[in-house]
Write an enzyme that holds these catalytic residues in place. Structure first.
Site, PDB file in Angstrom:
ATOM      1  N   HIS A  37       3.804  -7.247  -0.656  1.00 31.78           N
ATOM      2  CA  HIS A  37       3.754  -5.786  -0.563  1.00 31.78           C
ATOM      3  C   HIS A  37       4.399  -5.313   0.735  1.00 31.78           C
ATOM      4  O   HIS A  37       5.047  -4.268   0.783  1.00 31.78           O
ATOM      5  CB  HIS A  37       2.288  -5.341  -0.657  1.00 31.78           C
ATOM      6  CG  HIS A  37       2.097  -3.870  -0.766  1.00 31.78           C
ATOM      7  ND1 HIS A  37       0.893  -3.282  -0.515  1.00 31.78           N
ATOM      8  CD2 HIS A  37       2.935  -2.856  -1.092  1.00 31.78           C
ATOM      9  CE1 HIS A  37       0.994  -1.971  -0.682  1.00 31.78           C
ATOM     10  NE2 HIS A  37       2.226  -1.687  -1.033  1.00 31.78           N
ATOM     11  N   CYS A  74      -0.309  -6.477   4.184  1.00 30.53           N
ATOM     12  CA  CYS A  74      -0.534  -6.998   2.837  1.00 30.53           C
ATOM     13  C   CYS A  74       0.692  -7.752   2.333  1.00 30.53           C
ATOM     14  O   CYS A  74       1.787  -7.201   2.360  1.00 30.53           O
ATOM     15  CB  CYS A  74      -0.889  -5.828   1.914  1.00 30.53           C
ATOM     16  SG  CYS A  74      -1.128  -6.244   0.197  1.00 30.53           S
ATOM     17  N   LYS A 109       2.793  -2.422   5.914  1.00 28.83           N
ATOM     18  CA  LYS A 109       1.435  -2.963   5.786  1.00 28.83           C
ATOM     19  C   LYS A 109       1.479  -4.460   6.043  1.00 28.83           C
ATOM     20  O   LYS A 109       2.521  -5.087   5.888  1.00 28.83           O
ATOM     21  CB  LYS A 109       0.884  -2.735   4.369  1.00 28.83           C
ATOM     22  CG  LYS A 109       0.823  -1.279   3.968  1.00 28.83           C
ATOM     23  CD  LYS A 109       0.346  -1.146   2.537  1.00 28.83           C
ATOM     24  CE  LYS A 109       0.231   0.302   2.165  1.00 28.83           C
ATOM     25  NZ  LYS A 109      -1.094   0.724   1.892  1.00 28.83           N
ATOM     26  N   HIS A 152      -0.151  -8.942  -3.481  1.00 30.66           N
ATOM     27  CA  HIS A 152      -1.040  -8.098  -2.685  1.00 30.66           C
ATOM     28  C   HIS A 152      -2.305  -8.867  -2.321  1.00 30.66           C
ATOM     29  O   HIS A 152      -2.577  -9.921  -2.880  1.00 30.66           O
ATOM     30  CB  HIS A 152      -1.498  -6.874  -3.502  1.00 30.66           C
ATOM     31  CG  HIS A 152      -0.386  -6.021  -3.998  1.00 30.66           C
ATOM     32  ND1 HIS A 152       0.047  -4.914  -3.324  1.00 30.66           N
ATOM     33  CD2 HIS A 152       0.371  -6.103  -5.115  1.00 30.66           C
ATOM     34  CE1 HIS A 152       1.024  -4.336  -3.998  1.00 30.66           C
ATOM     35  NE2 HIS A 152       1.246  -5.046  -5.085  1.00 30.66           N
ATOM     36  N   TYR A 171      -3.457  -3.229 -10.262  1.00 29.47           N
ATOM     37  CA  TYR A 171      -2.845  -4.556 -10.349  1.00 29.47           C
ATOM     38  C   TYR A 171      -2.915  -5.098 -11.770  1.00 29.47           C
ATOM     39  O   TYR A 171      -3.854  -4.820 -12.512  1.00 29.47           O
ATOM     40  CB  TYR A 171      -3.567  -5.548  -9.429  1.00 29.47           C
ATOM     41  CG  TYR A 171      -3.745  -5.057  -8.024  1.00 29.47           C
ATOM     42  CD1 TYR A 171      -2.647  -4.816  -7.203  1.00 29.47           C
ATOM     43  CD2 TYR A 171      -5.011  -4.803  -7.508  1.00 29.47           C
ATOM     44  CE1 TYR A 171      -2.810  -4.351  -5.917  1.00 29.47           C
ATOM     45  CE2 TYR A 171      -5.183  -4.350  -6.218  1.00 29.47           C
ATOM     46  CZ  TYR A 171      -4.078  -4.117  -5.427  1.00 29.47           C
ATOM     47  OH  TYR A 171      -4.243  -3.653  -4.154  1.00 29.47           O
TER      48      TYR A 171
END
Length: 130
Positions: free
Chosen positions: A116, A124, A122, A10, A39
């Site tokens: 991710h 990310c 996304k 991420h 995380y």
């Protein structure tokens, strides 16, 4: 220890060069209703690796994939404008991420490594995870 079969990368989705700490992320996540930082590891701009949520605990970083994964996050991911996705990893972050992923793969043989964005619509982590 939990069974781990995935390492998910991420970014903090913060502007290039902006310092962010585990404490900052913890505050953001708690404000969203999380129990703790989501995380397991956070890689700072200087390449130092910091523990977030203990590895033995299920993370909160990728809906539907938390139970059997490790969440690794690097600080950055957006251009200086704070909106445009960009691979902002510093040279030290790149080295640290590579070393951390190698160590995790040694500890969890057979675990895959994904961004991710492989699981959510996304940008990310704002680079192609290989």
């Amino acid at each position: 220890m939990r069974k781990i079969d995935d390492i998910i990368i991420h970014c903090t989705a913060t502007a290039e060069g902006r310092d962010v700490s585990v404490a900052d992320i913890r505050r953001w996540h708690k404000a969203r209703g999380f129990v703790d930082v989501g995380y397991h590891y956070v890689v700072y701009l200087d390449g130092s690796v910091h523990e977030g949520r203990p590895l033995a605990q299920v993370g909160a970083h990728c809906r539907g994939h938390n139970a059997h994964s490790v969440g690794v996050c690097y600080v950055g991911g957006l251009a200086a404008d704070g909106r445009t996705p960009k691979d902002t990893r510093t040279a030290r972050q790149r080295v640290a991420l590579e070393a951390l992923v190698q160590l995790l793969r040694l500890n969890f043989p057979g675990a895959g490594v994904h961004g991710h964005n492989a699981y959510a619509a996304k940008a990310c982590p704002c680079y192609e995870v290989k």
